[in-house]
Design an enzyme around this catalytic site. Structure first.
Site, short mmCIF file in Angstrom:
data_model
loop_
_atom_site.label_atom_id
_atom_site.label_comp_id
_atom_site.label_asym_id
_atom_site.label_seq_id
_atom_site.Cartn_x
_atom_site.Cartn_y
_atom_site.Cartn_z
N SER A 133 20.51 -116.41 9.77
CA SER A 133 21.44 -116.66 10.79
C SER A 133 19.73 -116.20 11.82
CB SER A 133 22.61 -116.04 11.39
OG SER A 133 23.26 -115.85 12.40
N LYS A 159 21.02 -121.34 9.99
CA LYS A 159 22.53 -121.46 11.06
C LYS A 159 21.40 -120.66 12.46
CE LYS A 159 25.67 -117.92 11.25
NZ LYS A 159 26.59 -116.97 10.76
N LYS A 161 23.12 -120.36 16.19
CA LYS A 161 23.96 -119.33 17.00
C LYS A 161 24.20 -120.69 17.84
CE LYS A 161 25.47 -115.56 14.84
NZ LYS A 161 26.72 -115.45 14.19
N ASP A 186 26.80 -121.84 14.33
CA ASP A 186 27.60 -120.51 14.81
C ASP A 186 27.99 -119.86 15.86
OD1 ASP A 186 29.63 -118.44 14.11
OD2 ASP A 186 28.63 -117.40 13.29
N GLU A 211 30.64 -123.10 12.80
CA GLU A 211 31.20 -121.90 11.89
C GLU A 211 32.00 -121.63 13.30
OE1 GLU A 211 28.57 -119.62 10.50
OE2 GLU A 211 29.37 -117.12 10.81
N ASP A 236 35.29 -117.66 10.41
CA ASP A 236 34.42 -116.44 10.41
C ASP A 236 35.73 -115.57 10.40
OD1 ASP A 236 33.62 -114.36 10.35
OD2 ASP A 236 31.58 -115.00 11.15
N LYS A 260 32.63 -112.64 4.20
CA LYS A 260 31.86 -111.39 4.64
C LYS A 260 33.58 -110.18 3.93
CE LYS A 260 30.04 -112.47 9.09
NZ LYS A 260 30.14 -112.23 10.66
N GLY A 288 27.27 -112.33 6.88
CA GLY A 288 26.36 -110.72 6.83
C GLY A 288 26.89 -110.59 7.75
O1 OSB Z 1 29.22 -114.26 13.05
O2 OSB Z 1 28.17 -114.39 10.90
C1 OSB Z 1 28.08 -113.88 12.69
C2 OSB Z 1 25.85 -110.78 12.51
C3 OSB Z 1 26.19 -110.34 13.23
C4 OSB Z 1 27.76 -110.43 13.93
C5 OSB Z 1 28.12 -111.38 13.46
C6 OSB Z 1 27.24 -112.35 12.55
C7 OSB Z 1 26.32 -111.94 12.21
C8 OSB Z 1 25.80 -113.22 11.83
C9 OSB Z 1 23.85 -111.98 10.81
O3 OSB Z 1 25.29 -114.53 12.10
C10 OSB Z 1 24.78 -112.43 9.94
C11 OSB Z 1 23.65 -111.42 8.76
O4 OSB Z 1 23.08 -111.96 8.99
O5 OSB Z 1 23.23 -110.60 9.10
MG MG Z 2 29.79 -115.74 12.29
#
Ligand code: OSB
Ligand code: MG
Length: 367
Positions: A133, A159, A161, A186, A211, A236, A260, A288
């Site tokens: 991510s 992924k 952001k 995402d 996402e 999510d 998650k 995660g």
């Molecule tokens: O939206 O998936 C998310 C991390 C912290 C809060 C929200 C998100 C995330 C990540 C990181 O996208 C995922 C990871 O590698 O742990």
């Molecule tokens: Mg997310």
């Protein structure tokens, strides 16, 4: 029977600042849970709530408070994680706090049975697909460098952001530079339904999924959006427990679910979601929360479940931290997988000296 529970509110420093549409930080906070039974065996869990209530209303401080004031006593009534979560559900919400303690009980039970956690919960594969991510960068050049580095390491999916102003052009550029890689985005709830014509433009990139584009608590608007765009919608934030999956499925709010384990209240609920989505044919993958190596062990176990059909946001320790809290650290195989360990429980040793060094506060709880 438990002898004691130790809670640690830890602060760890990320290698690079992680930024999403709701904010960014270089430091992370979490609550680590250490559950010790009378025979001396120890299980570990993690409540990966952060410093501020930006991703959800939970924070490391609220998780620490809810566990130490309300939840811990249920773990002294039963150390069966499924029974524990039934009792703990008297507390409304606070999924990550529940999950932190529940996962410590899962790790403990698996160790008492001498089984790897992933086998103990019925996992079906001994290597999991690892994706990465990628946060919002200072500029496109920085982002492209990050993505290039992760692809070189072998991550199986990227992924990105996104947020208004950092979306269409960014994806376009990444597609141009890296071609046909497995790619998804995402939004962390940064858009409104009225933005659908803009989101529809992402259809041209053949993304694996989009996402959480809309509000963090919404199912209805996502169901409308999913009939307006071609890119599959993955939820999510909106999925906080199995009932959200049942509701969202019944009205078509998503085509994929990011599970998650901490956000849905632990592994018991993760198993329930795995079973239901498998029955109705909706694929899932494991997301995660930038967990330390402790929570990562639970993510790896969850990612071995049968209905996990996309690469996971479960990356190697060195993608997050200079120094993780476990030994050995989680490593990426050259084929972009992470091996589910063949040792009891989460399968890594928690370095208690490091945990203590990173602790801002701690408490020991007894029955
Ligand atoms: O939206 O998936 C998310 C991390 C912290 C809060 C929200 C998100 C995330 C990540 C990181 O996208 C995922 C990871 O590698 O742990
Ligand atoms: Mg997310």
């Amino acid at each position: 029977m438990l002898r004691k529970i130790d809670l640690y509110l830890v602060e760890t420093e990320l290698k690079i600042r992680f930024e999403t549409s709701f904010g960014g930080a270089k430091k992370r906070q979490a609550v680590l849970v250490r559950a010790e039974e009378r025979g001396g065996e120890v299980g570990w869990g993690e409540a990966p709530a952060d410093q501020g209530p930006w991703y959800s209303y939970e924070t490391a401080e609220t998780a620490f408070y809810i566990i130490s004031k309300f939840l811990f006593k249920y773990a002294f009534q039963t150390d069966d994680p499924r029974e524990f979560i039934k009792l703990a559900n008297r507390v409304r919400g606070h999924s990550m706090a529940k999950a932190g303690l529940e996962m410590a009980l899962w790790d403990l039970q698996a160790k008492l049975e001498g089984k790897p956690l992933w086998k103990y919960i019925g996992g079906v594969r001994d290597r999991i697909e690892s994706g990465v991510s990628v946060g919002i960068a200072k500029n496109l050049e920085e982002l492209l460098k990050w993505v290039e580095g992760y692809l070189e390491k072998g991550y199986r999916r990227v992924k990105l952001k996104i947020k208004p102003g950092w979306d269409y052009e960014v994806v376009k550029r990444v597609r141009k530079e890296f071609g046909d890689i497995p790619l998804q985005v995402d939004a962390n709830a940064a858009y409104e339904l009225e933005d659908w014509p803009h989101l529809k433009k992402l259809d041209e990139f053949d993304l694996l999924m989009l996402e959480q584009p809309l509000h963090y608590n919404d199912l209805i608007m996502h169901s409308r959006l999913s009939s307006l765009i071609r890119t599959p919608i993955c939820l999510d934030e909106s999925i906080k427990e199995p009932r959200d999956v049942y509701a969202g499925y019944s009205i078509g709010s998503f085509q994929v679910v990011n599970v998650k384990p901490a956000r849905v209240g632990g592994l018991t609920n993760t198993l329930e979601i795995n079973e239901f989505t498998s029955k109705v044919g909706v694929p899932i993958w494991i997301g995660g929360m930038l967990e330390t190596g402790v929570g990562r062990g639970h993510l790896v176990a969850a990612a071995t479940l049968s209905n996990v059909r996309f690469p996971n946001d479960v990356s190697a320790s060195d993608r997050y931290y200079e120094e993780d809290l476990v030994e050995p650290p989680w490593v990426l195989n050259t084929d972009g997988t992470i091996t589910a360990p063949n040792r009891p429980g989460i399968g890594v040793e928690v370095l208690e000296e490091r945990v203590e060094r990173h602790s801002l506060k701690r408490v020991t709880l007894k029955s």
